[in-house]
Design an enzyme around this catalytic site. Structure first.
Site: not given
Ligand code: GLC
Length: 620
Positions: A304, A307, A417
């Site tokens: 996670d 990015e 999300d």
């Protein structure tokens, strides 16, 4: 046929596996003006692709940016989400695919500025363009997929159902979750560990107070057929004495600022540094760290914040404090108040920060901003390569939030999300074919929605769709209402739906495997299977799943029925309270009643159902 056009690539993105000669002088279906590629669309042209994005399956009419972004607000105004999937498929008088292989930002204006004009504008000309032509939409995708290599195939247990929640903070929470599923007789294969399991959010650590014996927990659950799947975040806590930090710092494996110092950012652990996944040595080193958890019996992970998500940088924070200090409180008005608020809001995922740190790559020192879209992909590669060694080939599960084409060979993706909103069931359905075109077959959304509060009817409807997605995981944010399949009192309806997933699993898994081996899409818009059918072309809320099945889920609140288009004669299969019944239906529109708790799907040929099981270990 694939043609390759090369501009000035600064490094290989790793997306492409076929070494094709450059098509010097071949006609490009775009006109090129400066750095903008332009294509004139006729009235009926549809545009597919772009992987994980908002809005419909046919993406015409909106503008998208590929720039991997941590944004939990997935509304229709967004241009970028977590992935950068630069493949579009043009379906008009001319049919072709175009892949823009570039590691930095690129904008796809698909009839937004001018409804008939499609433009593609890369921010940097470090770019290769691949034009793919074939005689059908499916064949274009197949040809493109042969260019980018075979998709990731996780082990069969990863197709089981999984329960996750940010907020299972102790071992007891996990045991209770397993017990309650077992007590309700609801099949389950995985329970996920979110950042709560770590010691102060340090990667590869386990909280000694809250998870005193993870090995035993993992063994106990595995003996009941349930695997634990922990999260790993990209950023590493700055803390002397913490082995991962000390080692990475000493070896120079973290991204550096312009002065060659570790670039310090703020993420969950507070002051953190970013492993340089574009440096193959650093990536290998980070991958080896998963051993700390595989040694405890863990065989699957989710990566996670890659990015990479930056809440702030130290540099940005200092600058903002200065700005705020300069403000004169006695002169505050609405404008200056919003200005002050924006000073802090701008800190998150700020381009200036992405422009302030560097990677040490095989092509030399590169500024992060220019290769931004590769970061998450290379984190996935790092984990994948290590796990293949640690767990044996094909035995582990890895999926990621950020991705770039190429990462489809190394792992799956989840769609980040989302929220407990009805519109997000449809959004998830519409994201699947785009992802599949780009090679990402192992995918799914947070069932029930991540943010916001879930309700029983939303969860039932969401599951009735998600039982067909390869990744079937219920996940929610900290502070939201509980949304486990046992959270709403009555568990029977949930038990029937999740049981049906397992009864269909042989078909779903075989279809997935077939899609991997043959470069096919597992989920397809109806258009792809029925190219001569103009009605099918406009259907945006039904999907083909594998060769023999079609789904048309309910995704609106209080709906008890919906219109379904059958592009040929099909069998309607209904699951009602665990019982299966069928009805033959003719080609055309039907108004199909689907009471809450029923699942209805359609088959072209018989899809055999397995006997009910408690988890995948009981399947043949
Ligand atoms: C990010 C992830 C989410 C996770 C949370 C805490 O928001 O997308 O899935 O629960 O971080 O780790």
């Amino acid at each position: 046929m694939i043609q390759r056009f090369s501009y000035s690539p600064i490094l290989s993105t790793g997306a492409v596996v076929k070494d094709l000669p450059i098509s010097d002088g071949a006609p490009l279906p775009f006109t090129l003006d400066g750095q903008t590629f332009t294509f004139h669309m006729d009235e009926k042209t549809r545009v597919y692709g772009l992987g994980e994005t908002v809005r419909g399956i046919n993406k015409r009419g909106w503008i998208y940016e590929s720039f991997c972004t941590d944004d939990p607000n997935h509304n229709e105004g967004k241009r970028a989400l977590y992935g950068a999937h630069n493949f579009i498929l043009i379906d008009g008088k001319q049919k072709f695919g175009a892949f823009f292989d570039t590691p930095s930002k690129i904008t796809f204006d698909l009839g937004y500025t001018d409804s008939d004009i499609l433009t593609v504008t890369p921010e940097s000309f470090a770019l290769e363009v691949y034009i793919v032509t074939a005689d059908s939409l499916k064949a274009v995708v197949r040809e493109f997929r042969s260019l980018i290599g075979k998709s990731y195939l996780p082990p069969r247990w990863a197709f089981g159902y999984g329960q996750s929640r940010w907020g299972y903070v102790t071992e007891q929470d996990i045991r209770e979750c397993a017990d309650r599923y077992e007590k309700a007789g609801i099949p389950i294969d995985m329970i996920y560990l979110d950042i709560d399991y770590m010691d102060r959010f340090k990667d590869f650590s386990v909280s000694p107070e809250r998870f005193p014996n993870l090995r035993k927990l993992s063994d106990d659950l595995k003996s009941r057929g349930i695997r634990l799947i922990p999260i790993i975040d990209a950023a590493v806590k700055v803390e002397e004495g913490y082995g991962v930090y000390d080692e990475g710092h000493e070896k120079g494996y973290f991204c550096k600022d312009e002065n060659g110092e570790d670039f310090v950012v703020g993420v969950w652990p507070g002051r953190s540094v970013l492993p340089d996944f574009l440096n193959p040595e650093a990536a290998k080193w980070f991958g080896e760290k998963y051993k700390a958890l595989t040694d405890l019996g863990i065989e699957g992970f989710w990566n996670d914040m890659n990015e990479p998500a930056l809440f702030y940088s130290e540099k940005g924070l200092l600058h903002s404090f200065e700005e705020i200090k300069k403000m004169d409180i006695s002169q505050l008005n609405a404008l200056s108040f919003f200005g002050a608020r924006d000073v802090l809001a701008r800190l998150q995922n700020n381009d200036d920060d992405y422009k302030s740190f560097y990677h040490n790559t095989p092509s030399g020192k590169l500024r992060h901003y220019d290769v931004h879209n590769l970061y998450g992909a290379y984190m996935t590669k790092s984990a994948h390569d290590a796990l293949e060694e640690l767990c044996g080939e094909g035995n582990s599960l890895i999926f990621s939030r950020a991705s770039y084409i190429g990462a489809h060979r190394w792992g799956g993706v989840w769609t980040g999300d989302n929220a407990s909103w009805w519109g997000h069931i449809l959004q998830s359905l519409q994201q699947m074919p785009g992802l599949n075109m780009c090679g990402f077959l192992f995918s799914g959304s947070d069932i029930g929605g991540f943010g916001s509060n879930c309700t029983r009817d939303l969860l039932l409807r969401w599951m009735s769709f998600a039982l067909f997605t390869p990744l079937m995981r219920n996940h929610a944010a900290a502070g939201t209402r509980s949304q486990e399949a046992y959270a709403f009192g009555d568990t029977e309806a949930f038990r029937h739906i999740i049981t049906l997933r397992y009864r269909l699993l042989p078909y779903l898994y075989d279809s997935f495997r077939y899609a991997v081996e043959n470069d096919e899409m597992y989920f397809r818009p109806l258009r792809f299977d029925y190219e001569d059918d103009e009605v099918a072309a406009a259907v945006e809320d039904q999907l083909m799943v594998g060769d023999r099945l079609m789904i048309a889920p309910i995704y609106t609140q209080n709906a008890e029925a919906r219109h379904v288009y059958l592009p040929e004669k099909m069998t309607q299969v209904r699951m009602h309270e665990g019982d299966i019944s069928t009805e033959e239906l003719n080609k055309g529109w039907h108004y199909v009643s689907v009471p809450l708790g029923d699942v209805v799907y359609f088959t072209i040929q018989d899809v055999e159902l397995a006997e009910p099981v408690r988890n995948t270990s009981e399947l043949d």
